[in-house]
Write a protein that holds these residues in place. Structure first.
Motif, PDB file in Angstrom:
ATOM      1  N   ASN A  77     -16.697  23.837 -13.713  1.00 32.63           N
ATOM      2  CA  ASN A  77     -17.381  22.547 -13.775  1.00 32.63           C
ATOM      3  C   ASN A  77     -18.326  22.351 -12.588  1.00 32.63           C
ATOM      4  O   ASN A  77     -19.401  21.757 -12.732  1.00 32.63           O
ATOM      5  CB  ASN A  77     -16.364  21.409 -13.823  1.00 32.63           C
ATOM      6  N   VAL A  78     -17.928  22.848 -11.414  1.00 31.39           N
ATOM      7  CA  VAL A  78     -18.813  22.768 -10.245  1.00 31.39           C
ATOM      8  C   VAL A  78     -20.089  23.566 -10.520  1.00 31.39           C
ATOM      9  O   VAL A  78     -21.199  23.097 -10.264  1.00 31.39           O
ATOM     10  CB  VAL A  78     -18.101  23.293  -8.980  1.00 31.39           C
ATOM     11  N   ASP A  79     -19.933  24.765 -11.062  1.00 30.10           N
ATOM     12  CA  ASP A  79     -21.095  25.597 -11.408  1.00 30.10           C
ATOM     13  C   ASP A  79     -21.997  24.874 -12.402  1.00 30.10           C
ATOM     14  O   ASP A  79     -23.223  24.864 -12.262  1.00 30.10           O
ATOM     15  CB  ASP A  79     -20.625  26.933 -11.998  1.00 30.10           C
ATOM     16  N   THR A  80     -21.374  24.249 -13.413  1.00 32.03           N
ATOM     17  CA  THR A  80     -22.155  23.553 -14.443  1.00 32.03           C
ATOM     18  C   THR A  80     -22.878  22.341 -13.859  1.00 32.03           C
ATOM     19  O   THR A  80     -24.054  22.106 -14.178  1.00 32.03           O
ATOM     20  CB  THR A  80     -21.227  23.095 -15.588  1.00 32.03           C
ATOM     21  N   ALA A  81     -22.197  21.576 -13.020  1.00 31.23           N
ATOM     22  CA  ALA A  81     -22.812  20.388 -12.414  1.00 31.23           C
ATOM     23  C   ALA A  81     -24.038  20.774 -11.592  1.00 31.23           C
ATOM     24  O   ALA A  81     -25.095  20.125 -11.671  1.00 31.23           O
ATOM     25  CB  ALA A  81     -21.785  19.655 -11.555  1.00 31.23           C
ATOM     26  N   LYS A  82     -23.915  21.856 -10.812  1.00 32.19           N
ATOM     27  CA  LYS A  82     -25.045  22.312  -9.992  1.00 32.19           C
ATOM     28  C   LYS A  82     -26.196  22.798 -10.871  1.00 32.19           C
ATOM     29  O   LYS A  82     -27.364  22.491 -10.612  1.00 32.19           O
ATOM     30  CB  LYS A  82     -24.575  23.423  -9.058  1.00 32.19           C
ATOM     31  N   PHE A  83     -25.871  23.549 -11.902  1.00 28.72           N
ATOM     32  CA  PHE A  83     -26.884  24.064 -12.826  1.00 28.72           C
ATOM     33  C   PHE A  83     -27.643  22.906 -13.485  1.00 28.72           C
ATOM     34  O   PHE A  83     -28.878  22.913 -13.582  1.00 28.72           O
ATOM     35  CB  PHE A  83     -26.190  24.938 -13.872  1.00 28.72           C
ATOM     36  N   LEU A  84     -26.907  21.897 -13.907  1.00 26.54           N
ATOM     37  CA  LEU A  84     -27.514  20.733 -14.559  1.00 26.54           C
ATOM     38  C   LEU A  84     -28.426  19.959 -13.600  1.00 26.54           C
ATOM     39  O   LEU A  84     -29.576  19.638 -13.931  1.00 26.54           O
ATOM     40  CB  LEU A  84     -26.403  19.789 -15.038  1.00 26.54           C
ATOM     41  N   ALA A  85     -27.885  19.647 -12.415  1.00 20.89           N
ATOM     42  CA  ALA A  85     -28.605  18.780 -11.479  1.00 20.89           C
ATOM     43  C   ALA A  85     -29.784  19.488 -10.816  1.00 20.89           C
ATOM     44  O   ALA A  85     -30.838  18.883 -10.600  1.00 20.89           O
ATOM     45  CB  ALA A  85     -27.640  18.276 -10.409  1.00 20.89           C
TER      46      ALA A  85
END
Length: 402
Positions: free
Chosen positions: A244-252
């Protein structure tokens, strides 16, 4: 049946992450018709009220203190010692770390005292508490795997998201050996998707593999009353979990900026418990809001124009995708985010795997209210028909009765 459920994750409240959610709802279903004893671990964050509430759902609740990072030997010496133990025993540090003698002793005495007819391990990390000899004492010894440690590591190395690639490459063959070995202790293996079956079949050998999908609590995630319109995105998940941390960074950092060039007011809400320092820092970026733990995830879903699940790592059905569909929010997601879901024929979500595809799919939904309405209705229908906890609980119960 008298069922002993083993979960080092304290499964309440069922809103903090996939393991808690799945364990709680399967437990809740089984407890309707069976005598369930749950043995678990409790961190300092778990309140007395949460313990008392969880205890009302089971016949017996037994809690042991959860080990902390302070219990580990520090520094390079500690790391070397843990890797040497992994080599010698075949069991990874992430599993041995949670193994405590007092909890093992209690489980041994419970099993040897013939207090249970079936044992379930709620996540493969709990396999360390199950002795091969238990199969001679109880009818069913089941592991609900949740996700493969080996498969997750392969995925992280392939996508360049591994925290320590050199260490992880060394660990790969050890983890494959580990999963083959622990599978032999169980009468049945439970996985969440048909995709997982293809992966686990070589590991399982003659041990039966059963697909028990995740579900949604339709009371907690009611269908939205109206389409809010606008240009807001939401991503939901435990914000201290690596995927989820990876996804949040990718999104933002990667998806939102080009989107804001087209929609200046586009806003991304990162909703979830325990945001790491990395995730909190994303809140300083234009258009990004990091909420931390919220009283109602459903409220944030209902206020969003689109739910985005651009997962790059992590196996199995994603609760976050199911919950968004249940709430009636149109979804844009990666192949990982849509794993185990039939969403293409008819179209129930938009699939994207590159930045251009994400921006294009989100723009489509921003601009087309009719498309949003179609995906909203079809998504909810899919959940009601296939992905309720009642259905998942019945499938899990059938494994134990088999």
């Amino acid at each position: 049946m008298r069922i002993l459920m083993i979960s080092t994750t304290f499964p309440y409240p069922p809103t903090l992450g996939g393991t808690q959610i799945r364990t709680f709802y399967l437990l809740k279903h089984l407890a309707q018709r069976h005598e369930v004893t749950l043995v678990t671990q409790r961190s300092d964050e778990v309140t007395e009220e949460e313990v008392n509430t969880l205890s009302t759902h089971v016949e017996k609740l037994v809690c042991f203190p959860r080990p902390t990072a302070a219990d580990l030997q520090p520094g390079l010496t500690g790391k070397a010692s843990r890797f040497a133990h992994f080599l010698a025993t075949g069991t990874p540090p992430s599993t041995t770390y949670l193994h405590t003698p007092t909890m093992q002793r209690w489980i041994d005495e419970w099993v040897e005292g013939s207090h249970c007819d079936a044992i379930t391990c709620e996540h493969s990390v709990n396999e360390v508490f199950v002795r091969p000899s238990y199969r001679q004492r109880v009818k069913k010894v089941v592991v609900d795997i949740h996700s493969s440690l080996y498969g997750t590591l392969v995925n992280q190395l392939q996508t360049g998201t591994a925290e320590k690639p050199l260490r992880d490459r060394l660990n790969l063959p050890l983890l494959r050996r580990y999963e083959r070995r622990y599978a032999q202790k169980f009468t049945d293996l439970v996985i969440t998707t048909e995709e997982d079956r293809q992966f686990f079949a070589p590991i399982a050998g003659a041990t039966p593999l059963h697909v028990v999908p995740n579900g949604v609590d339709l009371v907690q995630f009611p269908y939205r009353s109206a389409d809010p319109g606008g240009h807001s995105l939401v991503f939901v998940g435990a914000m201290d979990y690596i995927a989820n941390v990876d996804t949040a960074k990718f999104l933002a950092q990667v998806i939102l900026p080009p989107l804001r060039q087209r929609y200046a007011d586009a806003t991304l809400y990162l909703v979830g418990n325990k945001p790491t320092a990395e995730v909190q820092a994303l809140g300083n970026l234009p258009g990004v809001v990091v909420t931390g733990r919220v009283p109602s995830v459903a409220e944030y879903l209902h206020r969003a124009t689109v739910a985005v699940v651009p997962m790059r790592i992590g196996f199995g059905i994603k609760n976050k995708t199911l919950e968004a569909m249940a709430a009636g929010v149109p979804v844009v997601a990666s192949d990982r985010g849509l794993e185990g879901l039939a969403v293409d024929q008819p179209q129930r979500a938009l699939r994207a795997n590159t930045v251009d595809e994400y921006v294009g799919a989100i723009a489509q939904l921003f601009d087309q209210p009719d498309l949003r309405a179609t995906l909203s209705a079809r998504g909810r229908e899919l959940i009601e028909d296939t992905f309720t906890w009642e259905r998942a609980g019945q499938a899990y119960e059938a494994v134990l009765n088999g």
